[in-house]
Write an enzyme that holds these catalytic residues in place. Structure first.
Site, PDB file in Angstrom:
ATOM      1  N   ASN A 178      55.681 -28.981  32.063  1.00 20.79           N
ATOM      2  CA  ASN A 178      55.212 -29.166  33.449  1.00 20.79           C
ATOM      3  C   ASN A 178      55.391 -27.935  34.330  1.00 20.79           C
ATOM      4  O   ASN A 178      55.269 -28.003  35.551  1.00 20.79           O
ATOM      5  CB  ASN A 178      55.896 -30.380  34.090  1.00 20.79           C
ATOM      6  CG  ASN A 178      57.404 -30.174  34.243  1.00 20.79           C
ATOM      7  OD1 ASN A 178      57.930 -29.133  33.824  1.00 20.79           O
ATOM      8  ND2 ASN A 178      58.081 -31.125  34.845  1.00 20.79           N
ATOM      9  N   GLU A 222      81.609 -34.656  16.775  1.00 15.30           N
ATOM     10  CA  GLU A 222      82.030 -33.270  17.006  1.00 15.30           C
ATOM     11  C   GLU A 222      83.541 -33.255  17.198  1.00 15.30           C
ATOM     12  O   GLU A 222      84.052 -33.959  18.067  1.00 15.30           O
ATOM     13  CB  GLU A 222      81.330 -32.709  18.245  1.00 15.30           C
ATOM     14  CG  GLU A 222      81.587 -31.219  18.410  1.00 15.30           C
ATOM     15  CD  GLU A 222      81.540 -30.729  19.845  1.00 15.30           C
ATOM     16  OE1 GLU A 222      81.302 -29.540  20.039  1.00 15.30           O
ATOM     17  OE2 GLU A 222      81.758 -31.535  20.781  1.00 15.30           O
ATOM     18  N   HIS A 245      74.146 -25.044  19.979  1.00 18.30           N
ATOM     19  CA  HIS A 245      74.021 -24.580  21.364  1.00 18.30           C
ATOM     20  C   HIS A 245      75.321 -24.015  21.926  1.00 18.30           C
ATOM     21  O   HIS A 245      75.330 -23.532  23.052  1.00 18.30           O
ATOM     22  CB  HIS A 245      73.530 -25.739  22.233  1.00 18.30           C
ATOM     23  CG  HIS A 245      74.557 -26.840  22.313  1.00 18.30           C
ATOM     24  ND1 HIS A 245      74.933 -27.600  21.215  1.00 18.30           N
ATOM     25  CD2 HIS A 245      75.312 -27.280  23.332  1.00 18.30           C
ATOM     26  CE1 HIS A 245      75.863 -28.455  21.589  1.00 18.30           C
ATOM     27  NE2 HIS A 245      76.111 -28.288  22.857  1.00 18.30           N
ATOM     28  N   ASP A 246      76.412 -24.126  21.183  1.00 13.15           N
ATOM     29  CA  ASP A 246      77.702 -23.586  21.653  1.00 13.15           C
ATOM     30  C   ASP A 246      78.096 -22.311  20.919  1.00 13.15           C
ATOM     31  O   ASP A 246      79.157 -21.739  21.211  1.00 13.15           O
ATOM     32  CB  ASP A 246      78.820 -24.616  21.410  1.00 13.15           C
ATOM     33  CG  ASP A 246      78.666 -25.857  22.269  1.00 13.15           C
ATOM     34  OD1 ASP A 246      78.128 -25.748  23.388  1.00 13.15           O
ATOM     35  OD2 ASP A 246      79.092 -26.934  21.811  1.00 13.15           O
ATOM     36  N   ASP A 295      79.937 -36.149  21.170  1.00  7.97           N
ATOM     37  CA  ASP A 295      80.521 -34.965  21.778  1.00  7.97           C
ATOM     38  C   ASP A 295      82.055 -35.062  21.813  1.00  7.97           C
ATOM     39  O   ASP A 295      82.595 -36.082  22.259  1.00  7.97           O
ATOM     40  CB  ASP A 295      79.977 -34.886  23.216  1.00  7.97           C
ATOM     41  CG  ASP A 295      80.216 -33.562  23.880  1.00  7.97           C
ATOM     42  OD1 ASP A 295      79.663 -32.563  23.418  1.00  7.97           O
ATOM     43  OD2 ASP A 295      80.956 -33.533  24.881  1.00  7.97           O
TER      44      ASP A 295
HETATM   45  C1  GLC Z   1      80.835 -30.074  23.474  1.00  5.23           C
HETATM   46  C2  GLC Z   1      79.410 -29.626  23.713  1.00  5.23           C
HETATM   47  C3  GLC Z   1      79.415 -28.521  24.712  1.00  5.23           C
HETATM   48  C4  GLC Z   1      79.981 -29.072  26.001  1.00  5.23           C
HETATM   49  C5  GLC Z   1      81.361 -29.696  25.781  1.00  5.23           C
HETATM   50  C6  GLC Z   1      81.739 -30.553  26.946  1.00  5.23           C
HETATM   51  O1  GLC Z   1      81.603 -29.104  22.891  1.00  5.23           O
HETATM   52  O2  GLC Z   1      78.810 -29.268  22.506  1.00  5.23           O
HETATM   53  O3  GLC Z   1      78.147 -27.975  24.930  1.00  5.23           O
HETATM   54  O4  GLC Z   1      80.084 -28.038  26.953  1.00  5.23           O
HETATM   55  O5  GLC Z   1      81.399 -30.533  24.660  1.00  5.23           O
HETATM   56  O6  GLC Z   1      80.939 -31.682  26.996  1.00  5.23           O
END
Ligand code: GLC
Length: 576
Positions: A36, A275, A348-349, A225
């Protein structure tokens, strides 16, 4: 989820779980595709690009958070678990996306962020309204200690009134004083991400109900997470990670979650991955053993911590192949008979894997495909992070104004305030910052790179004119995408890739990553030259190298690769 168990000779009593042949693809929505023109990726963009993922052949798509959020941590700070943030679209679009993903034969997994909420979540707004609020106990509150008996904001014990000296993962103290009620609340991440109190049964019920609503809506599982942080030791909020990671109740909470959310959904192919920073092999066995009914697999952090120095994750150490092999093979062996590995080199981290572990210059194609091959030939479920399938590189940012990530910016500001040299800090960020992996996916050449028509929320990586999806997919034998596609297909077709046992060869070799996978009388030999110089194989390494007949190359990244010399960054998988 599944009740099946496997070992190194394949299935035992029940068939292997469906995810033993699956590959998961992670989408970081704000950087994937913008439909968009507001400069932020969205659900519409994902829907337009599903063909790319279908062509790649992935089985599961994991979406980083798209829930309503003030976006203090790019959506990992949720203010409404039941709605889509307008930045990304609407619930109706989400439903359409789910249907389209399913119609293409793929599954959709949501990020589940329940260690903390946003401070703007109605639960926290209510909890902080008074000490007697019904939801007060859904978060973790402590009285200030008499001045001088607690820690100060810098974390010095005995210098202030903070209940403990815990530090937030995003710099600064893990406690913030709520002025209105005069108590501190705990936040292991930003102050806008208050931690939930999993000791409270009503909170747990609310989380399980929410998960059930998403599964009823059609999603196929969750990536959870920092899920090993949910069980804090309630009585001793003493300093030290051992008290907030893996508190005693963690297994009970996960088993209860399984019972309340997953157990009755027989007949559906679901997946759960937790995670877990700091998790050990022994912990992971417990979390992922099929008969314990906790999780299908966990993300462990050992291999992505090997290049962290003692000072912080921004204290960058050189890459050490021997240490990486030792670590990954310990996990392979540890979870051989019980539990299951997830396999990843980037997300992404983390920095871009080709910049971190490979050579993102001259040998970008070879090293990106070598990394993919080594990872995908391990035993476990591989995760592909968006952009890795075309060999995207680190962002190359040179000024702090280019960064958007709260962790990077807070660390930079705190370190500058403490007197550090900004140039050194920028150099560290250039390697380590999470923003390296968060630049927009370049779909084609040209100024906007096909990401969208607006100015992207974060700059494109400078090489987007040459490293983009269109160019890579047209590159024939030098297409990273095509190599990934073949690896993913190989796992679908080949039981030895999915289930074979793992044995590391030449563990102390500083340039060669070699291992076998064996199932029944089938064996694969993986040979990877992790360096920019040619490598001479020692025929004593494996009998297949001593035979007169040339072993069949199952997959490789150098056309015609054969004989005892591996070209720079060459990888070869042989049927031995
Ligand atoms: C996890 C996510 C990360 C986030 C953190 C807090 O490690 O992968 O991107 O900043 O948790 O939620």
């Amino acid at each position: 989820m599944s009740d099946s168990t496997t070992n190194d000779t394949g299935p035992t009593t029940t068939p292997p779980a469906w995810w033993t042949t699956a590959t998961v693809y992670q989408i970081y929505p704000r950087s994937f595709a913008d439909s968009n023109g507001d400069g932020v990726g969205d659900l519409g963009g994902i829907r337009q690009r599903l063909g790319h993922l279908h062509d790649l052949g992935v089985d599961v798509i994991w979406l980083s958070p798209i829930y309503r959020s003030p976006q203090a941590d790019n959506g990992y700070d949720i203010s409404d678990y039941d709605d889509v943030d307008p930045l990304f679209g609407t619930l109706a679009e989400f439903d359409a996306l789910t249907d389209e993903v399913h119609a293409l034969g793929m599954k959709l997994v949501m990020d589940l962020v329940v260690n903390h909420t946003s401070d703007e979540h109605p639960w926290f707004v209510e909890a902080r309204s008074s000490r007697d609020a019904p939801k007060r106990d859904w978060y973790l509150w402590r009285d200030p200690l008499p001045t001088g008996q607690g820690a100060d904001a810098a974390g010095t014990p005995g210098a202030g009134s903070h209940p403990t000296a815990w530090r937030s993962a995003f710099s600064g103290p893990a406690w913030t004083l709520d002025e209105g009620t005069g108590q501190y609340y705990l936040h292991m991440f930003a102050s806008k991400q208050p931690d939930l109190n999993w000791e409270n049964p009503d909170l747990r019920r609310a989380v399980f109900d929410m998960m059930n609503r998403w599964l009823d809506r059609g999603v196929d599982g969750f990536r959870m997470d920092v899920i090993n942080h949910i069980a804090k030791e309630p009585t001793s909020l003493a300093p030290g990670a051992s008290h907030f990671v893996m508190g005693g109740q963690i297994h009970d909470h996960l088993r209860e979650m399984h019972r309340e959310v997953f157990a009755h959904r027989t007949g559906r192919e679901l997946i759960t991955v937790g995670e877990m920073p700091g998790v050990t092999v022994d912990d992971a066995k417990l979390f992922t053993a099929a008969d314990r009914h906790e999780l299908d697999m966990v993300f462990q952090f050992e291999h992505v911590g090997l290049d962290h120095g003692p000072a912080s994750k921004f204290d960058n150490l050189p890459f050490d192949l021997v240490a990486l092999k030792r670590s990954l093979s310990r996990w392979q062996e540890g979870l051989a008979d019980q539990g299951w590995n997830s396999l990843y080199l980037g997300n992404h981290d983390q920095p871009r894997s080709v910049s971190r572990f490979g050579d993102d210059g001259r040998y970008r194609f070879e090293s990106a495909t070598l990394l993919a091959t080594v990872l995908h030939l391990h035993r476990g479920t591989p995760y592909v992070y968006q952009g890795d399938e075309i060999g995207m590189t680190n962002a190359g940012f040179t000024s702090i104004e280019q960064y958007r990530d709260i962790e990077s910016i807070n660390w930079f500001d705190e370190s500058v305030a403490a007197g550090a040299d900004p140039e050194h800090l920028l150099e560290a960020l250039r390697f380590r910052s999470r923003d390296n992996a968060r630049t927009p996916v370049p779909w084609s050449g040209g100024a906007a790179a096909g990401f969208g028509t607006g100015t992207p929320w974060i700059e494109l990586v400078a090489n987007h004119d040459t490293v983009n999806v269109e160019a890579d997919r047209a590159a024939g034998e030098r297409s990273v995408f095509e190599h990934y596609r073949r690896l993913i297909a190989l796992r679908h077709e080949s039981p030895v890739v999915a289930l074979g046992s793992f044995e590391l060869l030449a563990p102390d070799d500083e340039r060669l990553y070699a291992f076998t996978r064996t199932l029944g009388d089938e064996q694969l030999l993986v040979l990877a030259n992790w360096s920019g110089e040619a490598y001479e194989l020692d025929p004593a390494l494996h009998p297949a190298l001593r035979r007169r007949s040339v072993p069949q190359v199952v997959i490789g990244n150098v056309p015609g690769g054969a004989g005892l010399t591996l070209a720079p960054w060459e990888v070869r998988v042989l049927r031995s």
